[in-house]
Motif scaffolding. Structure first.
Motif, PDB file in Angstrom:
ATOM      1  N   VAL A  29      -3.758   4.945  -7.035  1.00 38.75           N
ATOM      2  CA  VAL A  29      -5.266   4.682  -7.821  1.00 38.75           C
ATOM      3  C   VAL A  29      -6.158   4.122  -5.496  1.00 38.75           C
ATOM      4  CG1 VAL A  29      -5.582   3.720  -9.616  1.00 38.75           C
ATOM      5  CG2 VAL A  29      -5.329   2.480  -7.851  1.00 38.75           C
ATOM      6  N   THR A  30      -4.846   4.033  -4.858  1.00 40.81           N
ATOM      7  CA  THR A  30      -5.569   3.729  -3.429  1.00 40.81           C
ATOM      8  C   THR A  30      -6.655   4.035  -3.016  1.00 40.81           C
ATOM      9  OG1 THR A  30      -3.741   4.647  -2.498  1.00 40.81           O
ATOM     10  CG2 THR A  30      -3.971   2.313  -3.092  1.00 40.81           C
ATOM     11  N   ASP A  31      -6.648   5.785  -3.579  1.00 40.92           N
ATOM     12  CA  ASP A  31      -7.645   6.803  -2.400  1.00 40.92           C
ATOM     13  C   ASP A  31      -8.646   6.638  -2.884  1.00 40.92           C
ATOM     14  OD1 ASP A  31      -5.730   8.224  -1.239  1.00 40.92           O
ATOM     15  OD2 ASP A  31      -5.410  10.266  -2.997  1.00 40.92           O
ATOM     16  N   ASP A  32      -9.300   5.502  -4.028  1.00 41.64           N
ATOM     17  CA  ASP A  32     -10.977   5.358  -4.780  1.00 41.64           C
ATOM     18  C   ASP A  32     -11.393   4.123  -3.987  1.00 41.64           C
ATOM     19  OD1 ASP A  32     -10.551   7.229  -7.230  1.00 41.64           O
ATOM     20  OD2 ASP A  32      -9.568   6.081  -8.100  1.00 41.64           O
ATOM     21  N   TYR A  33     -10.034   4.140  -3.591  1.00 46.78           N
ATOM     22  CA  TYR A  33     -11.009   2.404  -1.925  1.00 46.78           C
ATOM     23  C   TYR A  33     -11.037   2.711  -0.903  1.00 46.78           C
ATOM     24  CZ  TYR A  33     -11.215   0.528  -7.003  1.00 46.78           C
ATOM     25  OH  TYR A  33     -11.759  -0.159  -8.103  1.00 46.78           O
ATOM     26  N   ARG A  34     -10.268   4.026  -0.409  1.00 47.92           N
ATOM     27  CA  ARG A  34     -10.270   4.149   1.148  1.00 47.92           C
ATOM     28  C   ARG A  34     -10.943   3.913   1.888  1.00 47.92           C
ATOM     29  NH1 ARG A  34      -4.238   2.935   2.671  1.00 47.92           N
ATOM     30  NH2 ARG A  34      -2.974   4.651   0.624  1.00 47.92           N
ATOM     31  N   ASN A  35     -12.008   4.312   1.739  1.00 48.55           N
ATOM     32  CA  ASN A  35     -13.394   3.827   1.839  1.00 48.55           C
ATOM     33  C   ASN A  35     -13.980   2.438   2.127  1.00 48.55           C
ATOM     34  OD1 ASN A  35     -13.895   6.324   2.950  1.00 48.55           O
ATOM     35  ND2 ASN A  35     -14.389   6.974   0.742  1.00 48.55           N
ATOM     36  N   LEU A  36     -13.511   1.821   0.822  1.00 50.43           N
ATOM     37  CA  LEU A  36     -13.640   0.287   0.913  1.00 50.43           C
ATOM     38  C   LEU A  36     -12.984  -0.733   1.227  1.00 50.43           C
ATOM     39  CD1 LEU A  36     -15.544   0.470  -2.675  1.00 50.43           C
ATOM     40  CD2 LEU A  36     -16.902   0.037  -0.425  1.00 50.43           C
ATOM     41  N   LEU A  37     -11.912  -0.166   1.547  1.00 54.21           N
ATOM     42  CA  LEU A  37     -10.867  -1.500   1.396  1.00 54.21           C
ATOM     43  C   LEU A  37      -9.770  -0.759   3.289  1.00 54.21           C
ATOM     44  CD1 LEU A  37      -9.922  -2.802  -1.052  1.00 54.21           C
ATOM     45  CD2 LEU A  37     -10.570  -4.089   0.464  1.00 54.21           C
ATOM     46  N   GLU A  38      -8.719  -1.377   3.855  1.00 49.87           N
ATOM     47  CA  GLU A  38      -7.959  -0.388   4.610  1.00 49.87           C
ATOM     48  C   GLU A  38      -7.132  -1.656   4.054  1.00 49.87           C
ATOM     49  OE1 GLU A  38      -6.108  -1.439   8.372  1.00 49.87           O
ATOM     50  OE2 GLU A  38      -8.497  -1.228   8.522  1.00 49.87           O
ATOM     51  N   ILE A  39      -5.923  -0.244   3.624  1.00 53.50           N
ATOM     52  CA  ILE A  39      -5.315  -1.414   2.492  1.00 53.50           C
ATOM     53  C   ILE A  39      -3.779  -0.408   3.082  1.00 53.50           C
ATOM     54  CG2 ILE A  39      -3.820  -0.704   0.081  1.00 53.50           C
ATOM     55  CD1 ILE A  39      -6.701   0.408  -1.129  1.00 53.50           C
ATOM     56  N   LYS A  40      -2.816  -1.263   2.985  1.00 55.47           N
ATOM     57  CA  LYS A  40      -1.006  -1.457   4.012  1.00 55.47           C
ATOM     58  C   LYS A  40      -0.241  -2.025   2.349  1.00 55.47           C
ATOM     59  CE  LYS A  40      -2.429  -2.924   8.747  1.00 55.47           C
ATOM     60  NZ  LYS A  40      -1.842  -2.502   9.493  1.00 55.47           N
ATOM     61  N   ILE A  41       0.556  -1.236   2.158  1.00 54.61           N
ATOM     62  CA  ILE A  41       1.391  -1.402   0.956  1.00 54.61           C
ATOM     63  C   ILE A  41       2.445  -1.535   1.184  1.00 54.61           C
ATOM     64  CG2 ILE A  41       2.594  -0.420  -1.665  1.00 54.61           C
ATOM     65  CD1 ILE A  41       0.037   1.049  -1.422  1.00 54.61           C
ATOM     66  N   ILE A  42       3.614  -2.484   1.126  1.00 54.58           N
ATOM     67  CA  ILE A  42       4.768  -2.831   1.685  1.00 54.58           C
ATOM     68  C   ILE A  42       6.186  -3.873   0.230  1.00 54.58           C
ATOM     69  CG2 ILE A  42       5.621  -4.802   3.526  1.00 54.58           C
ATOM     70  CD1 ILE A  42       3.114  -5.531   4.842  1.00 54.58           C
ATOM     71  N   ASN A  43       6.622  -3.149   0.593  1.00 54.84           N
ATOM     72  CA  ASN A  43       7.431  -3.642  -0.377  1.00 54.84           C
ATOM     73  C   ASN A  43       8.575  -4.684  -0.282  1.00 54.84           C
ATOM     74  OD1 ASN A  43       6.638  -1.656  -2.402  1.00 54.84           O
ATOM     75  ND2 ASN A  43       7.922   0.331  -1.271  1.00 54.84           N
ATOM     76  N   ALA A  44       8.066  -5.834  -0.241  1.00 54.49           N
ATOM     77  CA  ALA A  44       8.708  -6.821  -0.088  1.00 54.49           C
ATOM     78  C   ALA A  44       9.031  -7.564  -1.344  1.00 54.49           C
ATOM     79  CB  ALA A  44       8.615  -7.235   1.416  1.00 54.49           C
ATOM     80  N   VAL A  45       9.577  -9.011  -1.209  1.00 54.44           N
ATOM     81  CA  VAL A  45       9.143  -9.878  -2.267  1.00 54.44           C
ATOM     82  C   VAL A  45       9.282 -11.466  -1.733  1.00 54.44           C
ATOM     83  CG1 VAL A  45       9.059  -8.072  -4.438  1.00 54.44           C
ATOM     84  CG2 VAL A  45      11.134  -9.554  -3.536  1.00 54.44           C
ATOM     85  N   PHE A  46       9.358 -12.381  -2.362  1.00 53.06           N
ATOM     86  CA  PHE A  46       9.531 -13.646  -2.027  1.00 53.06           C
ATOM     87  C   PHE A  46       9.667 -13.814  -0.753  1.00 53.06           C
ATOM     88  CE2 PHE A  46      11.115 -12.395  -6.245  1.00 53.06           C
ATOM     89  CZ  PHE A  46      10.443 -13.696  -6.824  1.00 53.06           C
ATOM     90  N   ASN A  47      11.066 -14.257  -0.339  1.00 52.44           N
ATOM     91  CA  ASN A  47      10.807 -15.114   1.125  1.00 52.44           C
ATOM     92  C   ASN A  47      10.238 -13.562   2.505  1.00 52.44           C
ATOM     93  OD1 ASN A  47      11.393 -17.661   0.723  1.00 52.44           O
ATOM     94  ND2 ASN A  47      13.663 -16.873   0.896  1.00 52.44           N
TER      95      ASN A  47
END
Length: 217
Positions: A29-47
């Motif tokens: 769904v990020t394409d719906d918000y690319r013009n409003l937000l600069e989005i980085k997606i990182i696959n990482a959890v906890f520490n």
């Protein structure tokens, strides 16, 4: 959401830090918000998630973190930045249970820290053989999965960690989140970013005012 308009200047910068299952759903769904937000997606959890987020914060590259569940709570406790959590709605829960019911009539739902009393009250009405378990840590979740497997459960409803552990245990996972909940969370991110922007502008006006007062003394 209009995806054809030009990106707004100085878009709020959000880092999505989560398990891969949630990251894939968010990416859808990020394409719906690319013009409003600069989005980085990182696959990482906890520490590892904290480390990744802190590196971005130290570089001044993000304003807000978006996550969910146990990982989100962990990030919220560790980071000095707003962490917005994807919340499960009643719609999400019922839709996931419907999908799970097509697979098996015995269903387990595993959630972080607490079970739903409302769902417990409704399970007879829903005509489901439903067991709810909660966990506090990933190790605790693994113990609960062993209990479910020993009890003959084959289908498990839950969030990212739960679906990952279900696959590792040879069980069938049903993901709890929906695109609707992701969009709702992005709207929350936009609202928080706007509050931060106004607070920053107010602080800048105050600093200018103080400088003018001092200059006139």
């Amino acid at each position: 959401m209009n995806t054809q308009s030009s990106p707004i200047p100085n878009r709020p910068r959000v880092a999505v830090i989560s398990y891969s299952a949630l990251s894939r759903l968010i990416h859808s769904v990020t394409d719906d918000y690319r013009n409003l937000l600069e989005i980085k997606i990182i696959n990482a959890v906890f520490n590892e998630g904290v480390k990744a987020a802190q590196e971005l914060l130290d570089k001044g590259e993000i304003d807000i973190v978006m996550s969910a569940g146990a990982n989100g709570e962990y990030l919220r406790d560790a980071l000095d930045v707003p962490v917005v959590l994807v919340e499960v709605s009643g719609y999400d829960l019922l839709a996931a249970l419907q999908r799970a019911r097509r697979l098996d009539n015995r269903i387990a739902i595993v959630t972080y820290r607490k079970v739903s009393q409302e769902l417990e009250d409704l399970k007879d009405l829903l005509n489901l053989e439903l067991t709810q378990l909660s966990y506090d840590t990933p190790d605790d979740a693994r113990v609960k999965f062993q209990q479910l497997k020993d009890g003959g459960y084959r289908v498990v409803v839950g969030a990212s960690l739960v679906t990952e552990l279900a696959e590792q245990a040879g069980m069938t996972p049903v993901f709890l989140y929906s695109r609707h909940s992701i969009r709702r969370t992005f709207e929350d991110v936009l609202q928080i970013a706007e509050v931060k922007r106004k607070e920053k502008a107010r602080q800048q006006r105050l600093e200018i005012l103080l400088e003018n007062v001092q200059a006139g003394v």
